[in-house]
Design a protein around this motif. Structure first.
Motif: not given
Length: 365
Positions: A323-339
């Motif tokens: 959803d944030l990407l649709k507003f042009g905001i890149i946040a970081r999903p934490m799958v690689p960090f085991r969260l």
């Protein structure tokens, strides 16, 4: 003819996947304005003194660097330590890799937390180490007592990050001193303080590990974050002279590059840029936490330049990131960090925080 086969533990690895780029998101969503709040970069850019020093150093790129001697001398004077107590490398990861190469062999045991800096997991797996992880506390902070309990006679290394990435949380000074007092002999401790400047500014009783020197301790810091030199790849480690000697034996001969080294030398003198960075981050963190509380979103008590938002499931975290990407905001999903149920959001400029606030209010309002 067949290509040579890599060892099984290398074949099992997955290449590091950085956060999505501005160009990638712009092309996918057709947006003009993209705000990257995913990689904990300095939103104000780089130290101007560092940039000017790197421009000047470009005149000497035909010459081999002196393995970071100038920066080591500068850091020794800055912290009032000996030259033989500091090593520099290509980011703090460069020092981390050299330290682990110097002291660990395949099969050795290392202890850390579940949900910490992904770079450590990558290096440990590439070296075919046996890694034991302990859970973070309920508030997503390192559990130092649990780390001590996990140490066995086979343990060679304990890796700790404070403030921790990706949670932004930090344990306090007395807990750190208690940990060092109970630490068994012969175990190397790497204290990763990549976000030291932010932790010192935001946390009460923040444990500056350079004031608790210990013969088994390596303190690592970087210029990537508060000084805004992420692309320059310059970091350093401080430890007992014997540890530094062994690190220097195995690090790359001409690391770091001369441009990065001279940028680091100049950045240490740029107190004005550092003060502005910390002031901007302080205001942005207060604003973001206030907004998240208003929206009743769970988040960590971060003392870094980012915060971790905790959702009820991995699916919900992924949906919010999209959803944030649709507003042009890149946040970081934490799958690689085991969260996988979390999303990390970096503090931006005031204008970027305006856009983020509007997006979160639309998504959750």
């Amino acid at each position: 003819m067949k290509t040579p086969s890599a060892p099984a533990h290398i074949q099992a690895l997955k290449p590091y996947q950085p956060g999505r780029s501005i160009e990638e998101i712009r092309e996918e969503f057709g947006l003009e304005r993209i705000i990257k709040l995913a990689s904990n970069e300095n939103p104000l850019g780089s130290s101007p003194k560092a940039v000017e020093a790197m421009i000047q150093a470009a005149q000497d790129v035909s010459r081999y660097p002196r393995t970071g001697l100038r920066l080591r001398e500068k850091l020794a004077a800055h912290y009032n330590i000996g030259l033989n107590e500091v090593a520099v490398g290509a980011g703090s990861e460069g020092v981390l890799l050299a330290a682990m190469r110097a002291y660990l062999q395949p099969g050795d045991e290392a202890v850390t937390a579940e949900g910490t800096f992904i770079g450590f997991y990558v290096i440990a797996n590439a070296m075919n180490l046996t890694v034991t992880t302990v859970p973070l506390t309920p508030d997503y902070t390192y559990d130092l007592d649990a780390l001590l309990d996990a140490i066995t006679p086979a343990t060679k290394l304990v890796y700790i990050a404070n403030p921790n990435n990706p949670t932004g949380t930090a344990f306090r000074d007395q807990a750190w001193r208690n940990f060092l007092q109970k630490l068994p002999e012969g175990v190397l401790v790497i204290m990763d303080e990549a976000y030291y400047e932010y932790g010192r500014d935001l946390a009460t009783d923040y444990p500056d590990s350079l004031t608790t020197r210990h013969p088994q301790l390596i303190t690592m810091r970087t210029f990537s974050k508060a000084y805004g030199m992420a692309a320059a790849r310059i970091g350093y480690g401080v430890a007992d002279p014997e540890i530094i000697t062994n690190i220097l034996k195995v690090k790359l001969p001409f690391e770091p590059a001369i441009l990065s080294e001279m940028g680091g030398v100049a950045a240490l003198d740029d107190t004005e840029f550092l003060d502005t960075t910390l002031r901007t981050n302080r205001a942005g963190m207060e604003r973001l936490h206030t907004l998240l509380d208003k929206l009743r979103l769970t988040h960590t008590d971060s003392v870094a330049n980012f915060t971790l938002v905790v959702f009820e499931s991995a699916e919900r975290a992924a949906a919010v990131s999209d959803d944030l990407l649709k507003f042009g905001i890149i946040a970081r999903p934490m799958v690689p960090f085991r969260l996988p149920h979390c999303v990390r959001i970096t503090i931006g400029t005031p204008n970027e925080m305006d856009v983020l606030e509007d997006a979160l209010l639309r998504i959750f309002g």
